[in-house]
Design a protein around this motif. Structure first.
Motif, PDB file in Angstrom:
ATOM      1  N   UNK A 155      23.205  39.340  47.609  1.00  0.00           N
ATOM      2  CA  UNK A 155      22.949  40.701  47.129  1.00  0.00           C
ATOM      3  C   UNK A 155      24.005  41.149  46.122  1.00  0.00           C
ATOM      4  N   UNK A 156      23.578  41.995  45.214  1.00  0.00           N
ATOM      5  CA  UNK A 156      24.503  42.598  44.262  1.00  0.00           C
ATOM      6  C   UNK A 156      25.538  43.377  45.067  1.00  0.00           C
ATOM      7  N   UNK A 157      26.817  43.139  44.768  1.00  0.00           N
ATOM      8  CA  UNK A 157      27.899  43.621  45.624  1.00  0.00           C
ATOM      9  C   UNK A 157      29.005  44.287  44.822  1.00  0.00           C
ATOM     10  N   UNK A 208      33.433  39.582  38.651  1.00  0.00           N
ATOM     11  CA  UNK A 208      34.273  40.126  37.589  1.00  0.00           C
ATOM     12  C   UNK A 208      35.108  41.263  38.139  1.00  0.00           C
ATOM     13  N   UNK A 209      36.289  41.464  37.530  1.00  0.00           N
ATOM     14  CA  UNK A 209      37.178  42.563  37.915  1.00  0.00           C
ATOM     15  C   UNK A 209      36.974  43.705  36.926  1.00  0.00           C
ATOM     16  N   UNK A 210      36.876  44.913  37.471  1.00  0.00           N
ATOM     17  CA  UNK A 210      36.731  46.144  36.689  1.00  0.00           C
ATOM     18  C   UNK A 210      37.894  47.036  37.089  1.00  0.00           C
ATOM     19  N   UNK A 211      38.896  47.163  36.208  1.00  0.00           N
ATOM     20  CA  UNK A 211      40.111  47.895  36.581  1.00  0.00           C
ATOM     21  C   UNK A 211      40.638  48.697  35.402  1.00  0.00           C
ATOM     22  N   UNK A 259      27.237  38.939  40.312  1.00  0.00           N
ATOM     23  CA  UNK A 259      26.785  39.278  41.664  1.00  0.00           C
ATOM     24  C   UNK A 259      27.798  40.160  42.376  1.00  0.00           C
ATOM     25  N   UNK A 260      29.093  40.006  42.033  1.00  0.00           N
ATOM     26  CA  UNK A 260      30.150  40.764  42.704  1.00  0.00           C
ATOM     27  C   UNK A 260      31.035  41.408  41.640  1.00  0.00           C
ATOM     28  N   UNK A 261      31.099  42.729  41.666  1.00  0.00           N
ATOM     29  CA  UNK A 261      31.967  43.480  40.774  1.00  0.00           C
ATOM     30  C   UNK A 261      33.115  44.017  41.617  1.00  0.00           C
ATOM     31  N   UNK A 262      34.352  43.701  41.223  1.00  0.00           N
ATOM     32  CA  UNK A 262      35.531  43.957  42.056  1.00  0.00           C
ATOM     33  C   UNK A 262      36.434  44.990  41.379  1.00  0.00           C
TER      34      UNK A 262
END
Length: 124
Positions: free
Chosen positions: A28-30, A55-58, A81-84
């Motif tokens: 799942x998209x997370x 990917x990292x979003x900061x 799939x995972x945005x952190x």
């Protein structure tokens, strides 16, 4: 000690986040929240190492990179799939098909922020 072990030792609370997501996240998209930018980068490295596009979003992410990440992530068939993030995605972020939220931050931080983060997958 190999590089992965050093990363886990330095960020002891990374634990088995990736393997547990693979087991229970069902692709799942997370959105994943880490405690620091370095922690987010380590989580991202581990997801990618496991074959999961992350990917990292900061605050270190340029506006152009943010726009690109969000443009992809908002698509129903997003590659990411995972945005952190630490907190950059906690408020004012609304992607309708987020199916999982991972909170890797210590709860001693703001409870109201934690509740906002947890609610991201419950809104729709």
């Amino acid at each position: 000690m190999d590089r992965g072990s050093r990363g886990r030792a330095r960020h002891g609370h990374v634990g088995d986040v990736v393997s547990e997501w693979i087991r229970h996240g069902e692709g799942r998209k997370t959105i994943c929240f880490g405690s620091t930018i370095a922690h987010c980068e380590e989580l991202c490295r581990q997801f990618i190492e496991a074959g999961v596009m992350a990917a990292v979003y900061s605050q270190n992410t340029t506006q152009a990179e943010r726009d690109m990440l969000l443009a992809d992530y908002e698509k129903p068939d997003a590659l990411i799939r995972v945005l952190i993030s630490v907190e950059a995605l906690a408020k004012g972020f609304d992607v309708k098909d987020v199916g999982c939220v991972i909170d890797c931050r210590p709860l001693r931080k703001s409870l109201s922020t934690a509740i906002q983060m947890w609610g991201l997958s419950l809104i729709h």
